[in-house]
Design an enzyme around this catalytic site. Structure first.
Site, mmCIF file in Angstrom:
data_model
loop_
_atom_site.group_PDB
_atom_site.id
_atom_site.type_symbol
_atom_site.label_atom_id
_atom_site.label_comp_id
_atom_site.label_asym_id
_atom_site.label_seq_id
_atom_site.Cartn_x
_atom_site.Cartn_y
_atom_site.Cartn_z
ATOM 1 N N SER A 674 0.804 -1.219 0.000
ATOM 2 C CA SER A 674 0.000 0.000 0.000
ATOM 3 C C SER A 674 0.837 1.269 0.000
ATOM 4 C CB SER A 674 -0.980 -0.005 1.174
ATOM 5 O OG SER A 674 -0.316 0.357 2.352
ATOM 6 N N LYS A 717 -5.992 4.428 8.791
ATOM 7 C CA LYS A 717 -4.990 5.322 8.207
ATOM 8 C C LYS A 717 -5.470 6.772 8.250
ATOM 9 C CE LYS A 717 -2.920 1.961 5.062
ATOM 10 N NZ LYS A 717 -2.953 1.419 3.689
#
Ligand SMILES: Nc1ncnc2c1ncn2[C@@H]1O[C@H](COP(=O)(O)OP(=O)(O)O)[C@@H](O)[C@H]1O
Ligand SMILES: [Mg+2]
Length: 795
Positions: A674, A717
């Site tokens: 990611s 996140k």
């Protein structure tokens, strides 16, 4: 003789002084304690399943225990049973495990303790020829003694003949001969097996002569009872006929299946034939008692009202709607089809998000008992499945122990932190767990100690983990993962207001105080003192404040009605976390990335630098990056090459200078695809010598063709970025749908840029990238664009 493995003794043990009762390894003795301290000590050790050190003292004993007033060698014992007598005395059965020496006496609290060294018999010991001879000779002397009138239990000869270890043989003969205390303690003091055997041989020899000279058996000791100075009496642990009869009655009343009953009857019959002084007597008794106390048939009535269950879940936990819904579905399916062999729920999330407490809540909602087995650090298969009875100090595994504790065979059973399961040479506990969790096998789960099938099929297992990756694949296959995403600041505030503050107030005896937290104070604790996805530290901080106020109250101070924010530094110390990003400006070659971590999300700065005077077309990657992340960096570099024309990069810029990528917190392993987009942007920023905006955070996987692919952990996140004061996020377009999981406040105050391709992301993060830059790379140091600091160069 069975082969016993050596037990692992801790290096300090609590000490019980037994005056002149010597306990040899393999001997079980019932002692009666009258003294309050002794009784408490024994109970404590039994409860904590601690071994206890037995020290002997001479008749002119004195207290407190010192190394001078006890014998240097004692015995580590296991307490296998205790019973309060009608006279408020405590009867305890002590099983000798091995010899120990007392290295140093300690006094901790009111209990005497000692640093000890254990001397388990050396089983690998192979007897030399002298020893062999001594063993044989001892046995024939013993027979001669018998013939001359020495009383001996019937089974003795048969048992002794099977023993092939000189040390065990010597001990056992001593036990049978029952010499005076001085001789017993001398024998206990001989660590060396051969020395002990010599002593025994001598003893037998004398005994035989004596028996022959005065055929009247005037030397017969009384094995039944020795009065002791310390208020403790002992006898060979005994065939209390009443006790046996009662045990038999209890077992007859149990609802057992045929094979279990058969095994138990056989063990009972064996027990009756045994001499109570025989080494195995107490093992057998313990086994029978243990088996008879298991919840073979007990089940708790299950609550089947789903509305009630929902209410209970809501009562105990704020939010977590999706999780609760999924749990209720699971319960509904179970209810429709109780025989259903569905997957096991596994709650996955950062520490403190409520996994363990949800498990308890589920049990409460269903009206069932709750037991929890912490799997962190379990690396021995035997901890799950038990030791075979031949193992010295054998016990059932934790599964059976917990079920016994629960007292029913359908509790909610939490396999906590299943991702922390270890494995080593002692076998793989995951394999044992697999059997526990497998509905095809677990109705006949066989613990090594019990050696009987126990039906686990009605147990509701729930697992928890911080991360699903480390869970062994076969276990993962049996589970359905439910993710607990971590809380936003608003959610934390609500949890604190509705649950944590009240709970801590109560815990600290401030129930009647009106002590409340102002908005500012609570926010400050959340922002400045805790940085976590869960609420564990938050709860701790609130607890800490309550503790300090409780002290002030006891000191007679008046408490404020609200915890003022300005008091926090005083109560909690200086702030631990800064919310804002550093004020330093954006730089070339540094991009703010977002990571998902087991403790929630975090921001990380991805740095790239050019290595002076090094030519190579490969990357240097540092910061504990995993393989997948390294591949992402390669993809990023490859894609960057395809853009060389557009950004007027030197065709072989990547070959002329070596590139070093580093992601700080180098000790923390990082992996996953990611960071791909952030890695690319870092390289581009470096290659075209333009700043990357560090107030915008980036996440997304990339492909070689320049597409941006969706990633996981978006909520964590984004919340981590928000905690760090970041307001803008670049993320894969496909992930925009995940934003609905965010609290509205976070959604409203932040900006999200969904991108489908790498190219769309570039101007967002490197605003000046389209202003053509000249090739700066070959040979020379990178130039500095006006007003901007140069890319860091590592030489
Ligand atoms: N949603 C919630 N509502 C109320 N209390 C919560 C919530 N989430 C966590 N807690 C509380 O936070 C503490 C830590 O939770 P815990 O179950 O130990 O976390 P975990 O097992 O996930 O590490 C517990 O006291 C728990 O009751
Ligand atoms: Mg937990």
């Amino acid at each position: 003789m069975k082969q016993h493995s050596a037990p692992i003794l801790p290096d300090r043990l609590k000490v019980l002084a037994l005056g002149e009762i010597v306990i040899f390894p393999m001997l079980a003795i019932t002692i009666t304690a009258r003294n309050h301290n002794d009784i408490e000590l024994i109970k404590e050790c039994e409860q904590n399943r601690e071994f206890i050190a037995i020290a002997n003292q001479q008749a002119n004993y004195s207290f407190p225990l010192t190394r001078e007033n006890i014998f240097p060698i004692g015995t580590a014992c296991r307490i296998s049973r205790t019973r309060m007598t009608r006279e408020s005395q405590l009867e305890a059965v002590l099983e000798g495990i091995c010899r120990i020496s007392f290295l140093r006496m300690l006094k901790i609290g009111s209990r005497p303790q000692a640093l000890i060294a254990g001397y388990p018999e050396d089983l690998a010991h192979s007897a030399d020829s002298t020893t062999q001879m001594l063993m044989e000779s001892s046995l024939s002397l013993l027979q001669a003694c018998c013939a001359a009138g020495q009383p001996l239990p019937e089974s003795a000869t048969a048992i002794l003949e099977k023993i092939d270890h000189p040390g065990h043989l010597a001990d056992l003969i001593i036990i049978y001969l029952q010499p005076d205390f001085a001789t017993q303690s001398r024998a206990l003091g001989l660590i060396n097996a051969k020395d002990r055997l010599k002593l025994v041989h001598q003893l037998l020899y004398e005994r035989q002569r004596k028996l022959n000279s005065n055929s009247a058996a005037d030397n017969k000791p009384d094995p039944a009872r020795w009065p002791q100075p310390g208020g403790i009496t002992g006898r060979a642990a005994g065939n209390d006929d009443d006790e046996l009869a009662e045990l038999k009655k209890n077992i007859a009343a149990l609802d057992l299946n045929k094979s279990t009953r058969k095994t138990l009857d056989k063990e009972l019959a064996k027990l009756q034939r045994m001499n109570p002084a025989a080494p195995d007597y107490h093992n057998t008794l313990h086994y029978i008692e243990y088996v008879s106390e298991l919840p073979w048939q007990q089940v708790d009535q299950e609550n089947i009202d789903l509305d009630e269950a929902e209410k209970t879940l809501d009562e105990d936990h704020f939010g977590l709607e999706k999780v609760k819904e999924r749990i209720l579905e699971h319960l509904a399916v179970r209810q429709l089809n109780p025989e259903m062999k569905g997957p096991i729920l596994c709650l996955v999330g950062a520490p403190g998000v409520g996994k363990t407490s949800l498990g308890k809540s589920i049990a409460r909602a269903m009206g069932r008992k709750f037991v929890r087995l912490a799997l962190g650090g379990v690396h021995d298969e035997a901890e799950i499945r038990g030791h075979r009875r031949t193992y010295l100090g054998a016990m059932p595994g934790k599964i059976i122990q917990e079920l016994k504790r629960a007292g029913t065979r359908n509790p909610v059973f939490m396999l906590d932190e299943i991702d922390k399961l270890g494995r080593d040479f002692r076998g793989d506990p995951a394999a044992a767990l697999l059997e526990v969790m497998d509905p095809e096998q677990n109705h006949t789960f066989t613990d090594h100690y019990l050696n009987l099938p126990f039906d686990l099929s009605r147990v509701l297992f729930i697992a928890t983990a911080n991360q699903s990756d480390p869970i062994p694949a076969p276990l993962l296959d049996r589970m359905e993962i439910i993710t607990l995403p971590g809380y936003s600041e608003e959610e934390k505030r609500s949890i604190a207001r509705r649950y944590l503050i009240d709970r801590q107030r109560k815990n600290h005896g401030l129930k009647d105080e009106s002590l409340v937290f102002t908005e500012e104070a609570l926010d400050s604790i959340i922002d400045n003192y805790t940085r976590e996805s869960g609420v564990r530290n938050l709860e701790k901080m609130i607890g800490k404040i309550m503790r300090k106020y409780a002290r002030r109250k006891v000191a007679g101070e008046n408490l404020p009605s609200a915890v003022p924010q300005r008091d926090l530094a005083d109560l909690l110390g200086p702030t631990r976390h800064r919310k804002e990003l550093g004020a330093d400006t954006s730089r070339v070659g540094i991009v703010t990335g977002l990571a998902w971590t087991p403790t929630g999300g975090d921001i990380l700065f991805i740095e790239a630098a050019l290595m002076a005077n090094q030519k190579s077309n490969d990357l240097i990657l540092t910061g504990s990056l995993g393989d997948v992340m390294k591949e992402s960096a390669q993809i990023a570099l490859s894609y960057l090459k395809t853009l060389a024309g557009r950004y007027q990069l030197d065709e072989d810029f990547h070959e002329s200078r070596r590139i070093h990528i580093h992601i700080p917190s180098g000790a923390i392993p990082k992996d996953g695809p990611s960071a791909g987009l952030a890695l690319f942007l870092t390289l581009l920023s470096l290659a075209c010598n333009k700043n990357a905006d560090h107030k915008i955070a980036v996440t997304g996987e990339i492909s070689l063709s320049g597409r941006v692919l969706p990633v996981g952990g978006i909520k964590e996140k984004v919340l981590a970025a928000r905690r760090a004061g970041i307001k803008r996020i670049v993320l894969p377009e496909e992930n925009l749908k995940d934003l609905k999981d965010l609290p509205a406040a976070a959604r409203n105050e932040m900006f999200f840029f969904g991108v489908k391709t790498i190219d769309e992301a570039i101007p967002l993060v490197i605003p000046d990238s389209n202003r053509a830059v000249k090739k700066e790379f070959t040979g020379k140091k990178p130039g500095t664009a006006a007003g901007y600091p140069a890319a860091p160069v590592i030489s």
